[in-house]
Design a protein around this motif. Structure first.
Motif, PDB file in Angstrom:
ATOM      1  N   SER A   1      -6.517  -6.567  -5.090  1.00 22.17           N
ATOM      2  CA  SER A   1      -6.118  -7.960  -4.900  1.00 22.17           C
ATOM      3  C   SER A   1      -7.259  -8.866  -4.468  1.00 22.17           C
ATOM      4  O   SER A   1      -7.327 -10.032  -4.872  1.00 22.17           O
ATOM      5  CB  SER A   1      -4.971  -8.047  -3.887  1.00 22.17           C
ATOM      6  OG  SER A   1      -5.315  -7.420  -2.657  1.00 22.17           O
ATOM      7  N   LEU A   2      -8.186  -8.371  -3.652  1.00 22.31           N
ATOM      8  CA  LEU A   2      -9.293  -9.210  -3.199  1.00 22.31           C
ATOM      9  C   LEU A   2     -10.205  -9.577  -4.366  1.00 22.31           C
ATOM     10  O   LEU A   2     -10.585 -10.742  -4.535  1.00 22.31           O
ATOM     11  CB  LEU A   2     -10.086  -8.493  -2.108  1.00 22.31           C
ATOM     12  CG  LEU A   2     -11.214  -9.295  -1.452  1.00 22.31           C
ATOM     13  CD1 LEU A   2     -10.673 -10.575  -0.827  1.00 22.31           C
ATOM     14  CD2 LEU A   2     -11.944  -8.452  -0.407  1.00 22.31           C
ATOM     15  N   GLY A   3     -10.561  -8.586  -5.178  1.00 21.11           N
ATOM     16  CA  GLY A   3     -11.389  -8.860  -6.340  1.00 21.11           C
ATOM     17  C   GLY A   3     -10.685  -9.756  -7.343  1.00 21.11           C
ATOM     18  O   GLY A   3     -11.301 -10.656  -7.931  1.00 21.11           O
ATOM     19  N   LEU A   4      -9.374  -9.531  -7.551  1.00 20.99           N
ATOM     20  CA  LEU A   4      -8.607 -10.365  -8.467  1.00 20.99           C
ATOM     21  C   LEU A   4      -8.572 -11.812  -7.998  1.00 20.99           C
ATOM     22  O   LEU A   4      -8.712 -12.744  -8.811  1.00 20.99           O
ATOM     23  CB  LEU A   4      -7.178  -9.825  -8.609  1.00 20.99           C
ATOM     24  CG  LEU A   4      -7.026  -8.511  -9.378  1.00 20.99           C
ATOM     25  CD1 LEU A   4      -5.599  -7.995  -9.267  1.00 20.99           C
ATOM     26  CD2 LEU A   4      -7.404  -8.710 -10.852  1.00 20.99           C
TER      27      LEU A   4
ATOM     28  N   ALA B   1       0.832  -1.204   0.000  1.00 16.41           N
ATOM     29  CA  ALA B   1       0.000   0.000   0.000  1.00 16.41           C
ATOM     30  C   ALA B   1       0.867   1.255   0.000  1.00 16.41           C
ATOM     31  O   ALA B   1       0.449   2.309  -0.491  1.00 16.41           O
ATOM     32  CB  ALA B   1      -0.919   0.001   1.216  1.00 16.41           C
ATOM     33  N   ARG B   2       2.058   1.150   0.573  1.00 10.73           N
ATOM     34  CA  ARG B   2       2.983   2.301   0.610  1.00 10.73           C
ATOM     35  C   ARG B   2       3.782   2.451  -0.680  1.00 10.73           C
ATOM     36  O   ARG B   2       4.390   3.490  -0.919  1.00 10.73           O
ATOM     37  CB  ARG B   2       3.947   2.148   1.787  1.00 10.73           C
ATOM     38  CG  ARG B   2       3.284   2.167   3.146  1.00 10.73           C
ATOM     39  CD  ARG B   2       4.310   2.393   4.255  1.00 10.73           C
ATOM     40  NE  ARG B   2       5.353   1.378   4.250  1.00 10.73           N
ATOM     41  CZ  ARG B   2       5.295   0.255   4.950  1.00 10.73           C
ATOM     42  NH1 ARG B   2       4.238  -0.004   5.709  1.00 10.73           N
ATOM     43  NH2 ARG B   2       6.279  -0.625   4.907  1.00 10.73           N
TER      44      ARG B   2
ATOM     45  N   ARG C   1       2.922  -2.332  -7.684  1.00 12.16           N
ATOM     46  CA  ARG C   1       2.415  -3.135  -6.576  1.00 12.16           C
ATOM     47  C   ARG C   1       1.183  -2.510  -5.920  1.00 12.16           C
ATOM     48  O   ARG C   1       0.274  -3.225  -5.489  1.00 12.16           O
ATOM     49  CB  ARG C   1       3.517  -3.335  -5.534  1.00 12.16           C
ATOM     50  CG  ARG C   1       4.660  -4.230  -5.995  1.00 12.16           C
ATOM     51  CD  ARG C   1       5.762  -4.266  -4.967  1.00 12.16           C
ATOM     52  NE  ARG C   1       6.398  -2.959  -4.821  1.00 12.16           N
ATOM     53  CZ  ARG C   1       7.280  -2.653  -3.863  1.00 12.16           C
ATOM     54  NH1 ARG C   1       7.597  -3.558  -2.949  1.00 12.16           N
ATOM     55  NH2 ARG C   1       7.810  -1.443  -3.820  1.00 12.16           N
ATOM     56  N   GLN C   2       1.154  -1.192  -5.882  1.00 10.37           N
ATOM     57  CA  GLN C   2       0.031  -0.537  -5.202  1.00 10.37           C
ATOM     58  C   GLN C   2      -1.306  -0.775  -5.904  1.00 10.37           C
ATOM     59  O   GLN C   2      -2.265  -1.204  -5.267  1.00 10.37           O
ATOM     60  CB  GLN C   2       0.278   0.964  -5.062  1.00 10.37           C
ATOM     61  CG  GLN C   2      -0.787   1.684  -4.256  1.00 10.37           C
ATOM     62  CD  GLN C   2      -0.776   3.166  -4.553  1.00 10.37           C
ATOM     63  OE1 GLN C   2      -1.734   3.704  -5.073  1.00 10.37           O
ATOM     64  NE2 GLN C   2       0.326   3.839  -4.232  1.00 10.37           N
ATOM     65  N   PRO C   3      -1.428  -0.518  -7.243  1.00 15.29           N
ATOM     66  CA  PRO C   3      -2.719  -0.780  -7.889  1.00 15.29           C
ATOM     67  C   PRO C   3      -3.099  -2.261  -7.877  1.00 15.29           C
ATOM     68  O   PRO C   3      -4.295  -2.591  -7.836  1.00 15.29           O
ATOM     69  CB  PRO C   3      -2.528  -0.255  -9.313  1.00 15.29           C
ATOM     70  CG  PRO C   3      -1.062  -0.152  -9.502  1.00 15.29           C
ATOM     71  CD  PRO C   3      -0.484   0.145  -8.161  1.00 15.29           C
TER      72      PRO C   3
END
Length: 229
Positions: free
Chosen positions: A135-138, A122-123, A128-130
């Motif tokens: 990530s949960l939906g993916l 997230a940082r 990596r951020q997007p």
């Protein structure tokens, strides 16, 4: 692991452990019930029954399991994406009215707005951020596609076994996926999952379950939405 640590682990993971255990118990129950039903069908067709191990390795057991899994993951995938943009006034499952969308980086605590305890991805200021932000939906979408494909393969094999018993030509995977049997299995599960989501969204507006995070506080007005109190 000491008793204190074991107790803390069970307490901190009670929801997952309880439903995981219930899943395994029902899967075992389904195996025995499905085995008995399958052997009944074999006997009715004049064929010899098979053992439990052979049934568990069969396409009939695989398709019965995977067709339920794929509908569940489809439900979560659609609900996760739908609640980004769609709202339901008065539902705790909805964001507040007027707050549809992916929200700003500041609201989501990502990039330069990340907190000291935010996950590392997230940082991050790169790809990596997007990816992590979705990530949960993916994951749910990926699990749906995998279980859908597994269902199609197992369903094709099980369907062709029935056709061979009736001295009919087996179908290719593509023919089966375009056929009525596959879509009948899929759609009868999809409609039940979508009905459950729609029911939960509207019933939670007017009904309560004290102590549940899926419900508003008992005394909260019907039109209070999301985290409103």
């Amino acid at each position: 692991m000491t008793d204190k640590k074991r107790h803390r682990f069970v307490r901190d993971n009670g929801l997952t452990l309880a439903f995981g255990t219930a899943f395994l118990l029902t899967l075992v129950g389904q195996a025995f019930a499905g085995h008995a039903e399958f052997n009944h069908e074999l006997t009715a067709d004049g064929l010899a029954p098979i053992g439990l191990a052979a049934y568990l390795a069969s396409s009939d057991f695989a398709v019965d399991v995977t067709e339920n899994w794929q509908s569940e993951y489809l439900q979560f995938f659609l609900f996760i994406l739908g609640t980004v943009w769609l709202l339901q006034r008065g539902s705790p499952e909805s964001k507040e009215i007027g707050e549809a969308g992916t929200e700003s980086d500041k609201e989501q605590h990502v990039g330069r707005y990340a907190r000291a305890d935010s996950p590392a991805w997230a940082r991050a200021r790169d790809w990596r951020q997007p990816v992590y932000a979705r990530s949960l939906g993916l994951l749910m979408g990926g699990l749906f596609l995998l279980s859908w494909f597994a269902q199609s393969v197992a369903g094709s094999a099980a369907y062709n076994e029935q056709r061979l018993r009736q001295l009919q030509r087996p179908l290719g995977w593509g023919e089966y996926v375009l056929g009525a049997d596959f879509w009948s299995r899929s759609l009868q599960n999809w409609q039940s999952e979508l009905l459950a989501v729609a029911s939960m969204a509207i019933f939670s507006v007017y009904l309560r379950q004290r102590g549940s995070p899926e419900s508003k506080p008992v005394g909260t007005p019907h039109d209070a939405t999301g985290v409103e109190s």
